[in-house]
Design an enzyme around this catalytic site. Structure first.
Site, PDB file in Angstrom:
ATOM      1  N   ASP A 426       0.827  -0.955   0.014  1.00  0.00           N
ATOM      2  CA  ASP A 426      -0.003  -0.186   0.005  1.00  0.00           C
ATOM      3  C   ASP A 426       0.991   1.287   0.257  1.00  0.00           C
ATOM      4  O   ASP A 426       2.156   1.077   0.107  1.00  0.00           O
ATOM      5  CB  ASP A 426      -0.767  -0.001   1.213  1.00  0.00           C
ATOM      6  CG  ASP A 426      -1.996   1.061   1.270  1.00  0.00           C
ATOM      7  OD1 ASP A 426      -2.408   1.560   0.279  1.00  0.00           O
ATOM      8  OD2 ASP A 426      -2.452   1.103   2.267  1.00  0.00           O
ATOM      9  N   GLU A 429       2.684   5.057  -3.947  1.00  0.00           N
ATOM     10  CA  GLU A 429       2.483   6.160  -5.118  1.00  0.00           C
ATOM     11  C   GLU A 429       3.817   6.767  -5.346  1.00  0.00           C
ATOM     12  O   GLU A 429       4.081   7.098  -6.441  1.00  0.00           O
ATOM     13  CB  GLU A 429       1.357   7.159  -4.765  1.00  0.00           C
ATOM     14  CG  GLU A 429       0.062   6.658  -5.054  1.00  0.00           C
ATOM     15  CD  GLU A 429      -0.245   5.568  -3.758  1.00  0.00           C
ATOM     16  OE1 GLU A 429       0.299   5.575  -2.781  1.00  0.00           O
ATOM     17  OE2 GLU A 429      -1.285   4.460  -3.998  1.00  0.00           O
ATOM     18  N   ASP A 565      -9.023   3.180  -1.731  1.00  0.00           N
ATOM     19  CA  ASP A 565      -9.996   3.527  -0.723  1.00  0.00           C
ATOM     20  C   ASP A 565     -11.392   3.850  -1.153  1.00  0.00           C
ATOM     21  O   ASP A 565     -11.371   5.187  -0.919  1.00  0.00           O
ATOM     22  CB  ASP A 565      -9.404   4.171   0.394  1.00  0.00           C
ATOM     23  CG  ASP A 565      -8.188   3.599   0.898  1.00  0.00           C
ATOM     24  OD1 ASP A 565      -8.013   2.512   0.760  1.00  0.00           O
ATOM     25  OD2 ASP A 565      -7.116   4.551   1.385  1.00  0.00           O
TER      26      ASP A 565
HETATM   27  C1  LIG Z   1     -12.772   3.780  -6.108  1.00  0.00           C
HETATM   28  O1  LIG Z   1     -13.250   3.199  -7.015  1.00  0.00           O
HETATM   29  C2  LIG Z   1     -12.951   3.370  -8.526  1.00  0.00           C
HETATM   30  C3  LIG Z   1     -13.539   2.503  -9.377  1.00  0.00           C
HETATM   31  O2  LIG Z   1     -13.742   1.051  -8.905  1.00  0.00           O
HETATM   32  C4  LIG Z   1     -11.503   3.335  -8.639  1.00  0.00           C
HETATM   33  O3  LIG Z   1     -11.015   3.606  -9.762  1.00  0.00           O
HETATM   34  C5  LIG Z   1     -10.798   4.509  -7.773  1.00  0.00           C
HETATM   35  O4  LIG Z   1      -9.400   4.506  -7.851  1.00  0.00           O
HETATM   36  C6  LIG Z   1     -11.325   4.095  -6.287  1.00  0.00           C
HETATM   37  N1  LIG Z   1     -10.500   4.887  -5.167  1.00  0.00           N
HETATM   38  C7  LIG Z   1     -11.189   5.969  -5.061  1.00  0.00           C
HETATM   39  C8  LIG Z   1     -10.386   6.664  -3.806  1.00  0.00           C
HETATM   40  O5  LIG Z   1     -12.253   6.586  -5.099  1.00  0.00           O
END
Ligand SMILES: *[C@@H]1O[C@H](CO)[C@@H](O)[C@H](O)[C@H]1NC(C)=O
Ligand SMILES: *[C@@H]1O[C@H](CO)[C@@H](O)[C@H](O)[C@H]1NC(C)=O
Ligand SMILES: *[C@@H]1O[C@H](CO)[C@@H](O)[C@H](O)[C@H]1NC(C)=O
Ligand SMILES: *[C@@H]1O[C@H](CO)[C@@H](O)[C@H](O)[C@H]1NC(C)=O
Ligand SMILES: *[C@@H]1O[C@H](CO)[C@@H](O)[C@H](O)[C@H]1NC(C)=O
Ligand SMILES: *[C@@H]1O[C@H](CO)[C@@H](O)[C@H](O)[C@H]1NC(C)=O
Ligand SMILES: *[C@@H]1O[C@H](CO)[C@@H](O)[C@H](O)[C@H]1NC(C)=O
Ligand SMILES: *[C@@H]1O[C@H](CO)[C@@H](O)[C@H](O)[C@H]1NC(C)=O
Ligand SMILES: *[C@@H]1O[C@H](CO)[C@@H](O)[C@H](O)[C@H]1NC(C)=O
Ligand SMILES: *[C@@H]1O[C@H](CO)[C@@H](O)[C@H](O)[C@H]1NC(C)=O
Ligand SMILES: CC(=O)N[C@H]1CO[C@H](CO)[C@@H](O)[C@@H]1O
Length: 868
Positions: A426, A429, A565
């Protein structure tokens, strides 16, 4: 694991990315100004079989929009295969950054094919220089820079292609947009950050075919879709395009051709398709043990228990908290799990506590091996993560892999440490909590209370655990002036938009002299590769599971991913489908899923029930949530427990079907899940659908999508389907169908006609037990009356290989029965391997039109059933 403000960022994303920002140094992105740039003239064009080279010279007065236009460039075009053209534009006078081969090995350009045999062609004009990619069979233009001059400056590259009206565009990295992107108004920014990790790739489709474009670059970029055009704005590197012909009939071919460039996906162990449970906020070892017990008592098959950073001593990686998660008790838990054929996964972050002189081995050994990411002046670059002030391993360091292997061997040692079965990585980045300017991370650590104090008192060290648990089962490149604030400012959504915001500074330097400015987007994938290597090194010969948050092109060759998340809300429930399709269908990262029931904020019983069922059709099925959210293990509410049991029964019976799909994907690149248009590419009504999908080739999943609702309008293509539970045929007419009375413990699942499904006859509490359950084959004829399927069986991850259909692997199980669907009337005779079957071996149900034939032969023998 959250940064406290991550939630806000995600919501901004959802409400639309294209918030225009003021540029750092007052230059313009007015399309008219950019289109007035001079572009280049091609000269010295040399064609040699499937290779074309040319020199490009600036065609007029430099426009210097975000720096100085580079006066001469070189172009190389290679027809690498009949389906792939590689177009590369570089600066012949200066080595510019390119994604290192060590991170993404490229397919060979050495044996170009004859352009006459190719499915797509490179067409160009010399003055001004423009190029187009056209489909050979139809002359259709797939990509064209005509009327949009290429701009190539040290820190700004622009390529713009015209698109047809209302183009169908999918891809462009990880995002929360619809699967089909709004072609008129979308900006996607590729810059890994906490809440947003990214590969690159475009996939265009239309009734006349599907093709794909990969711009291979790890530099930050904005990709803009505006009416009739797609525009790349990149802040470094070179222009390195792969154009993939795809196919005029089968969209799967585009995914397969993409795999030829970025690599085939990793096979994962059989057990990893079981149910995973995790949360941030388990207080101590008793909590962890109780969750395991409570799943068992609730008779919900928990395959793998996970623990988030809670287990660490002051949030330092490769440690356990001696009071809350003491090593001996944790070892007891792992041993218990393994004794029950269950598994264990722990989180490892990349940031290592900066703790000189404190006897913290992971820091001291990394310092001795000189593996940390460095500032330009050679000092260690300091960030601020969970343990406080930290350093990061520089994955380019020649010692990084050995360092990481050694730390994994020490801490995750089966004899003396925690014998994990998979790894979870995790914050890669890499994420930092340091606010800019990060001049004094020590002061910010105090301000931000890092590492955070525990809010509960420690448990008794000798508490009894697993007491009432019934047994689950018997056992130097260019130096740039401006690495921090280039003139073109990408639309980075991190606070303030600064490239270094909430991450390592972009002027830090890797061991091979690459800067973080160029290599930033590679960090997560490089950590993934190192972690995968470390897991294999500590358990040689065993396949493993590594799940990461941040990815770059090619990550799926080693690891899987969870979608970060997300929130416990219906919008994230719905868009998790598009998120999964992006990773698994388009980017070759098939082992993917969102946090089931949602990560941040509190879930509700009905959301969690619906999400348990939707998530059973993600390839990677894990329930996980945040430390401040209410508990959401599936056993917490009766309706959720029932929903989970119902759907896990389906998922476990389908286990070998999806395992087979993964095996096939690892050999061919064929996606393991698909949007509807992949199966019905001529049916334009399927193009925008991202709330229904195919799990494997033949299971159509159509969840209820609205809160509190028991109905859903689904699209059923003009084809025959069968209800998974009743096996009743359903003839689709290419129209919406309203399903009503879908209870909170049911999810509509259909078998696509034309499939033979290899099912386990029963589901079980562990995947190990499942492997001893007999198979049954469901024959679901298509509209033409035929059906086919495949089944791959191996030892589940111990590296024995068998080939589909050859049945060389000894399973010890039988084929219990074959089920024929849509049989109009009882046959007059049924032969098994040519001989009439025994009395009672055939059961025909005229109501459901299902004919069951008992087989009862060793699975490895194969069999033929003949109906007359
Ligand atoms: C939440 O879900 C979407 C679609 O599944 C994903 O692309 C995204 O990176 C996720 N994370 C956040 C923080 O929204
Ligand atoms: C484009 O999208 C943004 C963000 O969603 C929105 O604010 C803007 O109004 C849209 N522009 C047009 C022309 O639709
Ligand atoms: C190549 O492009 C030119 C000009 O853009 C066009 O006139 C020509 O038809 C194209 N060639 C082919 C073979 O399509
Ligand atoms: C486990 O179940 C017991 C009995 O229902 C409950 O009291 C306890 O809170 C549960 N613990 C966890 C961690 O699920
Ligand atoms: C090296 O650079 C870092 C980051 O800019 C700075 O904090 C540090 O003081 C510098 N060290 C020396 C010895 O100049
Ligand atoms: C970005 O961060 C650097 C380093 O702190 C700083 O020099 C620069 O002013 C910041 N730029 C913006 C736009 O915040
Ligand atoms: C990195 O750059 C330094 C200074 O220019 C040079 O001494 C060193 O050899 C370079 N290292 C590599 C791996 O290229
Ligand atoms: C769903 O039902 C719950 C409980 O009755 C209620 O609080 C909530 O407002 C409902 N949501 C919608 C969108 O109707
Ligand atoms: C809905 O389903 C329930 C249980 O399956 C059944 O008892 C009930 O009659 C159904 N209602 C309607 C309106 O179909
Ligand atoms: C499946 O389960 C049922 C009931 O638990 C049992 O009777 C049957 O023998 C099992 N079948 C197989 C093939 O294991
Ligand atoms: C964005 C784009 O190029 N879209 C094209 C996709 O392909 C179809 C047919 O191949 C074209 O019609 C679209 O314009």
């Amino acid at each position: 694991m959250p940064v406290s403000n991550r939630g806000m960022l995600a919501r901004v994303l959802l409400s639309g990315l294209a918030i225009s920002r003021v540029f750092a140094q007052g230059t313009t992105t007015d399309p008219a100004v950019l289109d007035a740039c001079p572009g280049y003239t091609a000269s010295n064009v040399k064609v040699n079989g499937g290779t074309l080279t040319a020199s490009l010279t600036l065609a007029g007065k430099a426009c210097n929009v975000f720096g100085t236009d580079i006066a001469s460039l070189s172009l190389e075009v290679v027809y690498e295969t009949v389906n792939r053209i590689h177009v590369k534009i570089t600066d012949p006078n200066d080595a510019r950054y390119e994604v290192p081969e060590s991170v993404l090995p490229r397919p060979s350009s050495a044996n170009p094919v004859n352009p006459k045999s190719a499915a797509i062609k490179f067409n160009y004009t010399t003055s001004p220089f423009t190029f187009a990619i056209q489909r050979t069979s139809t002359n259709e233009v797939l990509f064209s820079t005509a009327s949009h001059p290429i701009i190539f400056e040290p820190q700004y590259l622009r390529v713009k292609t015209n698109l047809g009206a209302n183009a169908n565009i999918y891809g462009l990295g990880e995002h929360t947009n619809d699967f089909r992107l709004d072609p008129d108004n979308t900006t996607l920014t590729l810059w890994s950050r906490d809440a947003y990790g990214v590969p690159t790739g475009t996939n265009f489709t239309g009734r006349r075919g599907t093709h794909a474009v990969l711009l291979l670059s790890s530099n930050g970029m904005d990709i803009k879709l505006t009416k009739g055009a797609l525009e790349y704005n990149v802040i470094g590197g070179v222009l390195d395009f792969y154009f993939l012909a795809g196919s005029t009939t089968d969209p799967t071919q585009a995914a397969i051709q993409y795999a030829e460039v970025v690599g085939l996906s990793a096979e994962v162990p059989y057990w990893s398709f079981g149910l995973h449970q995790c949360r941030f906020g388990y207080q101590n070892y008793i909590d962890v043990a109780d969750v395991i017990s409570n799943y068992s008592i609730a008779k919900i098959p928990l395959e793998t228990m996970w623990t988030d950073i809670d287990y660490m001593d002051r949030r330092r990686i490769f440690t356990v908290d001696p009071d809350y998660f003491p090593l001996d008790r944790m070892r007891e838990i792992v041993e218990y799990l393994h004794g029950q054929d269950q598994h264990y996964v722990l989180m490892t972050d990349p940031a290592v506590g900066y703790l000189p002189g404190e006897g913290y081995g992971p820091f001291d050994r990394g310092t001795a091996a000189d593996v940390w990411l460095k500032n330009a002046n050679g000092s260690d670059h300091l960030g601020l993560v969970w343990p406080g002030v930290t350093v990061w391993p520089d994955w380019f360091s020649p010692n990084a892999q050995d360092y990481w292997n050694n730390e994994f061997n020490l801490f995750y040692n089966p004899e003396t440490g925690l014998d994990i079965d998979g790894a979870w990585i995790d914050m890669n980045e890499p994420s930092s909590f340091c606010d800019l300017p990060c001049d004094d991370p020590f002061a910010q650590a105090i301000q931000q209370d890092l590492p955070p104090a525990r809010s509960t008192s420690p448990p008794p060290p000798d508490a009894p655990i697993f007491q009432n648990t019934p047994p689950v089962r018997r056992r130097s490149l260019e130096r740039r002036d401006n690495l921090l604030t280039p003139q073109y400012s990408i639309n980075n959504a991190a606070p303030g938009g600064n490239l270094s915001s909430k991450t390592a500074y972009t002027d830090t330097v890797h061991a091979n002299n690459l800067t973080e400015y160029d290599a930033h987007n590679l960090f997560g994938t490089m950590m993934s590769v190192a972690t995968h290597g470390a897991m294999l090194a500590r358990r040689p010969g065993l396949r493993t599971l590594v799940i990461t948050r941040s990815t770059f092109v090619g990550a799926g060759a080693k690891v899987g991913k969870w979608l970060g998340d997300n929130f416990s809300d219906w919008e994230h429930y719905r868009n998790s489908i598009a998120g999964m399709l992006g990773m698994a269908t388009l980017y070759q990262v098939p082992m993917v899923g969102a946090d089931i029931c949602g990560y941040a904020e509190d879930t509700t019983d009905l959301l969690c029930a619906r999400w348990a069922m939707l998530g059973a059709f993600y390839p990677f099925m894990r329930n996980h949530n945040a430390d401040t959210s209410i508990s959401q293990e599936f056993y917490r509410w009766p309706v959720v427990a029932q929903a989970a049991q119902n759907v896990l029964d389906i998922r476990y019976r389908l286990m070998d079907y999806i395992y087979t799909a993964f095996h096939t994907a690892s050999l061919t690149g064929a996606p393991v899940v698909s949007p509807m248009w992949f199966k019905y590419p001529k049916d334009t009504a399927t193009y925008p659908i991202d709330l229904q999908w195919f799990f494997g080739d033949s299971i159509l999943v159509s969840p209820v999508t609205e809160e509190n609702s028991t109905s859903v309008s689904i699209y059923v293509p003009n084809d025959i389907f069968y209800d998974f539970l009743t096996l009743a045929p359903i003839q689709g007419h290419g129209a919406q169908v309203q399903l009503t009375n879908v209870s909170f413990t049911e999810i509509p699942v259909y078998i696509k006609g034309g499939a033979i499904l290899p099912l386990r006859a029963n589901s079980t509490m562990t995947t190990a037990e499942l492997r001893e359950v007999d198979f049954e084959f469901v024959v679901a004829p298509g509209t033409d009356g035929t059906a086919s399927g495949s089944l791959y069986v191996d030892d589940g991850g111990f590296n024995t290989l068998t080939v589909t259909g050859s049945f060389a692997f000894k399973t010890g199980v039988n084929t219990s029965r074959a089920r024929f669907l849509n049989v109009a009337k009882a046959p007059s005779s049924v032969l098994l391997n040519g001989a009439p079957v025994k009395k009672g071996a055939v059961v025909y149900n005229a109501g459901t039109k299902v004919l069951d034939v008992t087989v009862g032969l060793p699975f490895t023998k194969g069999f033929t059933v003949t109906l007359h």
